[in-house]
Design an enzyme around this catalytic site. Structure first.
Site, PDB file in Angstrom:
ATOM      1  N   PHE A 151       0.767  -1.045   0.233  1.00 60.66           N
ATOM      2  CA  PHE A 151      -0.059  -0.131  -0.118  1.00 60.66           C
ATOM      3  C   PHE A 151       0.849   1.126  -0.085  1.00 60.66           C
ATOM      4  O   PHE A 151       1.482   1.509   0.812  1.00 60.66           O
ATOM      5  CB  PHE A 151      -0.899   0.009   1.329  1.00 60.66           C
ATOM      6  N   ASP A 236       9.618   2.858   1.755  1.00 62.69           N
ATOM      7  CA  ASP A 236       8.585   3.496   1.874  1.00 62.69           C
ATOM      8  C   ASP A 236       8.170   3.643   3.477  1.00 62.69           C
ATOM      9  O   ASP A 236       7.533   2.484   4.028  1.00 62.69           O
ATOM     10  CB  ASP A 236       7.203   3.111   1.128  1.00 62.69           C
ATOM     11  N   LYS A 265       2.878  11.421   6.774  1.00 63.40           N
ATOM     12  CA  LYS A 265       2.270  11.206   7.680  1.00 63.40           C
ATOM     13  C   LYS A 265       2.815  12.005   9.103  1.00 63.40           C
ATOM     14  O   LYS A 265       2.535  12.855   9.432  1.00 63.40           O
ATOM     15  CB  LYS A 265       1.833   9.757   8.181  1.00 63.40           C
TER      16      LYS A 265
END
Length: 413
Positions: A151, A236, A265
Site C-alpha cells: 500500500f 516507503d 504522515k
C-alpha cells in the site's frame, strides 16, 4: 412554528452529523459511527461528550498525539508570520527543514511534498529519471520491482501496481513498468531484477496489509541485491518511520540504509500534511527546474511544524517509548494468542504497532471495531478479520493497559 418529525427529533448529534456527511461527501471511506469534536494526547471526545482512547493515531500521522503542545505552538507562531510563498520564492524555514531532515536520514538532499502518495509518485519519477540518465536504461524501458500486498497510496500510477482489488478495480488503463513479487520472498525479488530495473520499492513493514513484518534478513538481502545490481532501494517509511517501530526508521532493525526514504504522515505531526523524498545528491540531483514540483510542498507552515517534529525525534524519547510500551503491547497480545485456542489466530508487528487476526467465530474486523467503539476504544479493521493497533507514542502505560483490558474483554465475551 415547525415541528420535527418523530425520527428527526430522536436523532442524536452523532446521527445528524453522519447523515449530513453521507448526503454531501463521496463514499471513499467507511468511517466508524463516531463524530470527533475535540482531542488531546491519546484521547478524543465526540460531539456528545463521550471520550475514546485512540488506538489508530491517524495511521501513524498522530505519532506525537492529538494537539501536541510543542507542535501546536510551532504552528501558531508560524501562522502569524507567513504560511505560503509557493516554491517561486525562498522562505526562511525551508533551508533549515531540508538540512535537518537530511541529517536525520543520514542523506544529502530533500524534496518536500505534501501527502504520502505525492511522495511515492515523486520517488517513482526520480527512480525512472535516474535510471535513464545515470544507469543508462533505454528510454521507456525502466522497471520498478514492488511487493504484493503493498500500500503506497491511491493515485492512478500507484494503484496500477496494487494487488488489492478494492483499490485497483475499475481504475484502468494501468500504468506499466512495475513487476510484482511476493513480499518477503528474497529469491523471487532477486529473480525479478534485470537490466531494465531501476528500483525496488518496498514498505519495510507492510501496514495496510495487516502490519506484516518480513522474515529476518529480508531487508538486508534486498539491500545486498540492489547494491550488487546497481538498482535503487526505495523504502516507503510513511507509516513505519519516525519512531513508530522503536527506531527512527524501521529499516534500522536490520541495520539497513536504503538509497531513498519516502516519508510522510508523522512528519506533519498530525497538524498539516507534510511528506518528503530524501536521498543522495546523485539521485535527486537528476531533477532540473520545471521537471517536478508542488505549490504547497515545503511551505513555511509545513516546514515550521516539520522542524519541531525533527527536534522531538532527535531526543530519542519517542523511539524509546515505542520500544518499551511496544513490548507491553505485544506481551498482552501474545497472551490473547495463547496456545492456538485463544481469540487471536495471529499477532504481528514491531514497537507500538500491531496487526492481529481475530478468530472468524468472533465476527468480522468491522463488527469488532464497532463493538470496541461502544467500550470507548478506537481501532480499525483491514482485510476481513484483521485489526490494526497503532496508539500515539505519547500514550501512558495506564491508558495502554486500559485499552488492552477492553480489547481482552470484547474478544473474550
Amino acid at each position: 412554528m415547525t415541528t420535527l418529525s418523530g425520527a428527526a427529533a430522536r436523532a442524536t448529534a452523532t446521527d445528524r452529523e453522519i447523515a449530513a456527511a453521507e448526503a454531501h461527501s463521496a463514499h471513499n471511506y467507511h468511517p466508524l459511527p463516531v463524530v470527533v469534536a475535540s482531542a488531546e494526547g491519546a484521547w478524543v471526545t465526540d460531539v456528545e461528550g463521550r471520550r475514546y482512547l485512540d488506538m489508530l493515531a491517524g495511521y501513524s500521522a498522530l505519532n506525537f498525539g492529538h494537539g501536541n503542545p510543542r507542535l501546536i505552538a510551532a504552528a501558531k507562531a508560524q501562522l502569524d508570520r507567513v504560511t505560503l510563498t509557493s516554491r517561486a520564492f525562498h522562505h526562511d524555514r525551508f533551508a533549515r527543514f531540508c538540512t535537518e531532515l537530511a541529517e536525520l536520514c543520514g542523506m544529502e538532499t530533500v524534496l518536500p511534498m505534501n501527502t504520502g502518495a505525492e511522495a511515492v509518485e515523486t520517488a517513482v519519477k526520480t527512480a525512472r529519471k535516474w535510471g535513464y540518465q545515470v544507469k543508462g536504461v533505454p528510454d521507456g524501458k525502466a522497471k520498478i520491482v514492488v511487493a504484493a500486498g503493498n500500500f503506497h497510496g491511491r493515485t492512478t500510477t500507484i494503484v496500477s501496481f496494487s494487488t488489492d482489488p478494492e483499490a485497483r478495480a475499475d481504475f484502468g488503463p494501468y500504468t506499466p513498468g512495475f513487476t510484482v513479487v511476493p513480499y518477503g520472498d528474497l529469491a523471487a525479488l532477486e529473480a525479478a531484477v534485470d537490466e531494465f530495473t531501476v528500483a525496488v520499492l518496498l514498505e519495510p513493514i507492510q501496514g495496510e496489509a495487516g502490519v506484516l513484518v518480513p522474515p529476518d534478513g529480508y531487508l538486508a538481502g534486498v539491500r545486498r541485491v540492489t547494491a550488487e545490481r546497481g538498482v535503487l532501494f526505495v523504502a516507503d517509511e510513511i507509516q513505519s518511520g519516525l519512531g513508530r517501530t522503536g527506531t527512527t526508521f524501521a529499516c534500522e532493525h536490520e541495520g539497513v540504509v536504503p538509497d531513498m526514504y519516502v516519508l510522510g504522515k508523522a512528519l506533519g505531526g498530525g497538524v498539516v500534511p507534510v511528506s518528503a523524498v530524501v536521498s543522495s545528491r546523485a539521485v535527486l540531483g537528476v531533477f532540473r527546474p520545471g521537471e517536478h514540483g508542488s505549490t504547497f510542498g515545503g511551505n513555511p507552515l509545513a516546514c515550521a511544524v516539520g522542524l519541531e517534529v525533527l527536534a522531538m525525534l532527535r531526543t530519542g524519547e519517542y523511539q524509546e517509548r515505542a520500544t518499551t510500551l511496544g513490548a507491553r503491547l505485544h506481551a498482552e497480545l501474545r497472551e490473547l494468542l495463547g496456545d492456538g485456542t485463544g481469540p487471536l489466530t495471529a499477532v504481528r508487528g514491531r514497537g507500538l504497532w500491531a496487526g492481529i487476526d481475530v478468530a472468524p467465530s468472533l465476527g468480522t474486523g468491522r463488527a469488532l471495531s464497532e463493538r470496541l467503539l461502544t467500550r470507548g476504544l478506537l481501532v480499525k479493521d483491514t482485510h476481513g478479520s484483521t485489526l490494526r493497533l497503532a496508539p500515539p507514542l505519547v500514550i501512558t502505560e495506564e491508558d495502554l493497559d486500559w485499552g488492552l483490558a477492553r480489547l481482552r474483554s470484547v474478544l473474550s465475551s
